[in-house]
Scaffold this motif. Structure first.
Motif, mmCIF file in Angstrom:
data_model
loop_
_atom_site.group_PDB
_atom_site.id
_atom_site.type_symbol
_atom_site.label_atom_id
_atom_site.label_comp_id
_atom_site.label_asym_id
_atom_site.label_seq_id
_atom_site.Cartn_x
_atom_site.Cartn_y
_atom_site.Cartn_z
ATOM 1 N N SER A 40 58.620 -16.810 94.601
ATOM 2 C CA SER A 40 58.723 -15.766 93.580
ATOM 3 C C SER A 40 58.557 -16.308 92.170
ATOM 4 C CB SER A 40 60.042 -15.001 93.722
ATOM 5 O OG SER A 40 61.143 -15.869 93.576
ATOM 6 N N ALA A 41 59.018 -17.518 91.915
ATOM 7 C CA ALA A 41 58.874 -18.107 90.576
ATOM 8 C C ALA A 41 57.463 -18.612 90.303
ATOM 9 C CB ALA A 41 59.867 -19.256 90.401
ATOM 10 N N ARG A 42 56.661 -18.753 91.351
ATOM 11 C CA ARG A 42 55.286 -19.257 91.219
ATOM 12 C C ARG A 42 54.358 -18.434 92.115
ATOM 13 N NH1 ARG A 42 58.085 -21.101 88.026
ATOM 14 N NH2 ARG A 42 58.507 -23.263 87.489
ATOM 15 N N PRO A 43 54.179 -17.150 91.823
ATOM 16 C CA PRO A 43 53.410 -16.275 92.707
ATOM 17 C C PRO A 43 51.941 -16.661 92.864
ATOM 18 C CG PRO A 43 53.928 -15.164 90.649
ATOM 19 C CD PRO A 43 54.692 -16.454 90.651
ATOM 20 N N ALA A 44 51.398 -17.460 91.964
ATOM 21 C CA ALA A 44 49.991 -17.867 92.079
ATOM 22 C C ALA A 44 49.780 -18.958 93.127
ATOM 23 C CB ALA A 44 49.471 -18.350 90.730
ATOM 24 N N LEU A 45 50.874 -19.591 93.578
ATOM 25 C CA LEU A 45 50.748 -20.656 94.570
ATOM 26 C C LEU A 45 50.673 -20.049 95.966
ATOM 27 C CD1 LEU A 45 53.288 -23.323 93.267
ATOM 28 C CD2 LEU A 45 50.833 -23.138 92.804
ATOM 29 N N PRO A 67 58.030 -37.224 104.483
ATOM 30 C CA PRO A 67 57.392 -38.148 105.433
ATOM 31 C C PRO A 67 56.307 -37.479 106.281
ATOM 32 C CG PRO A 67 59.787 -38.345 105.555
ATOM 33 C CD PRO A 67 59.477 -37.134 104.715
ATOM 34 N N GLY A 68 56.334 -36.155 106.342
ATOM 35 C CA GLY A 68 55.363 -35.404 107.137
ATOM 36 C C GLY A 68 54.081 -35.060 106.396
ATOM 37 N N GLY A 69 53.875 -35.681 105.239
ATOM 38 C CA GLY A 69 52.623 -35.473 104.518
ATOM 39 C C GLY A 69 52.655 -34.413 103.438
ATOM 40 N N TRP A 70 53.801 -33.858 103.153
ATOM 41 C CA TRP A 70 53.945 -32.868 102.094
ATOM 42 C C TRP A 70 54.295 -33.560 100.783
ATOM 43 C CZ3 TRP A 70 52.973 -27.733 102.810
ATOM 44 C CH2 TRP A 70 52.839 -27.307 104.130
ATOM 45 N N THR A 71 53.753 -33.084 99.683
ATOM 46 C CA THR A 71 54.023 -33.633 98.357
ATOM 47 C C THR A 71 54.879 -32.653 97.575
ATOM 48 O OG1 THR A 71 51.906 -34.801 98.340
ATOM 49 C CG2 THR A 71 52.979 -34.450 96.210
ATOM 50 N N ARG A 72 56.031 -33.122 97.140
ATOM 51 C CA ARG A 72 56.909 -32.266 96.329
ATOM 52 C C ARG A 72 56.331 -32.199 94.923
ATOM 53 N NH1 ARG A 72 61.935 -33.971 93.897
ATOM 54 N NH2 ARG A 72 61.698 -35.797 95.215
ATOM 55 N N ILE A 73 56.062 -30.982 94.456
ATOM 56 C CA ILE A 73 55.442 -30.824 93.138
ATOM 57 C C ILE A 73 56.403 -30.221 92.111
ATOM 58 C CG2 ILE A 73 53.079 -30.725 93.992
ATOM 59 C CD1 ILE A 73 53.226 -27.643 93.696
ATOM 60 N N GLU A 74 57.527 -29.708 92.579
ATOM 61 C CA GLU A 74 58.491 -29.113 91.663
ATOM 62 C C GLU A 74 59.830 -28.999 92.374
ATOM 63 O OE1 GLU A 74 58.399 -25.427 88.463
ATOM 64 O OE2 GLU A 74 56.738 -25.684 89.852
ATOM 65 N N HIS A 113 67.562 -23.063 94.106
ATOM 66 C CA HIS A 113 67.265 -24.447 93.684
ATOM 67 C C HIS A 113 66.351 -25.161 94.675
ATOM 68 C CE1 HIS A 113 70.305 -23.768 90.647
ATOM 69 N NE2 HIS A 113 71.107 -23.355 91.610
ATOM 70 N N LEU A 114 65.291 -24.494 95.059
ATOM 71 C CA LEU A 114 64.379 -25.007 96.079
ATOM 72 C C LEU A 114 63.371 -26.000 95.521
ATOM 73 C CD1 LEU A 114 63.621 -21.601 97.828
ATOM 74 C CD2 LEU A 114 65.245 -23.357 98.562
ATOM 75 N N ASP A 115 62.847 -26.827 96.431
ATOM 76 C CA ASP A 115 61.718 -27.698 96.129
ATOM 77 C C ASP A 115 60.442 -26.957 96.507
ATOM 78 O OD1 ASP A 115 63.363 -29.857 95.412
ATOM 79 O OD2 ASP A 115 63.356 -30.681 97.443
ATOM 80 N N VAL A 116 59.368 -27.226 95.780
ATOM 81 C CA VAL A 116 58.054 -26.676 96.101
ATOM 82 C C VAL A 116 57.190 -27.830 96.585
ATOM 83 C CG1 VAL A 116 55.997 -25.490 95.249
ATOM 84 C CG2 VAL A 116 58.257 -24.868 94.364
ATOM 85 N N TYR A 117 56.526 -27.639 97.719
ATOM 86 C CA TYR A 117 55.660 -28.648 98.321
ATOM 87 C C TYR A 117 54.243 -28.119 98.438
ATOM 88 C CZ TYR A 117 59.882 -31.083 99.849
ATOM 89 O OH TYR A 117 61.086 -31.759 99.885
ATOM 90 N N VAL A 118 53.282 -29.052 98.432
ATOM 91 C CA VAL A 118 51.895 -28.729 98.690
ATOM 92 C C VAL A 118 51.361 -29.721 99.701
ATOM 93 C CG1 VAL A 118 50.961 -30.141 96.803
ATOM 94 C CG2 VAL A 118 49.664 -28.157 97.644
#
Length: 152
Positions: free
Chosen positions: A72-77, A129-136, A143-148
């Motif tokens: 919700s805080a980053r609807p463009a993602l 470790p599963g190949g996801w990159t935390r971007i925020e 207080h969630l992390d965002v991964y790509v």
């Protein structure tokens, strides 16, 4: 383990909706009927978005959904993986990894090049470790992390 699109196994609709509601929506004061309506929207048309169901011996083992946006805080993602759930008795058996891998392959098949998700900070040891990159970090009230993750 058999993983199928929820459209192909509609008999699991109630279990998928219940698990999503209990794990995420109920805590926010939302009604089960709201989850059911959102899930009906996901499976209304073939293709994307979609919800997958993992079954073992005909028993519900887990689910994952992919939608346009779940942050919700980053609807463009987007697109996003959301509502990854594995039944307690099936945890630690690779079900989450299989669901995630199949969902990512379907996104590749639909032409997407990356996928996003949010998770609690306690899940960093699973996703990074599963190949996801935390971007925020520290997104939304939870207080969630965002991964790509790059798909291609």
């Amino acid at each position: 383990m058999d993983i199928r699109d929820l459209r192909e196994v509609p008999q699991y609709f109630d279990e998928v909706a219940d698990r999503i509601w209990r794990a995420w929506w109920e805590l926010d004061g939302r009604r089960l009927a709201e989850v059911e309506a959102a899930l009906r929207d996901v499976i209304a048309e073939p293709g994307f978005p979609f919800s997958l169901v993992a079954m073992r011996g005909g028993q519900f083992a887990g689910t994952i959904t992919s939608i346009s946006s779940d942050i919700s805080a980053r609807p463009a993602l987007g697109p996003c993986l959301a509502a990854l759930w594995v039944e307690p008795e099936s945890r630690g058996q690779g079900v989450a990894g299989l669901l995630s891998a199949m969902a990512q392959q379907r996104l590749i098949d639909h032409g997407f090049e990356r996928v996003y998700l949010t998770a609690k900070p306690s899940m960093r040891g699973y996703y990074q470790p599963g190949g996801w990159t935390r971007i925020e970090s520290d997104i939304d009230a939870d207080h969630l992390d965002v991964y790509v993750r790059t798909l291609r």
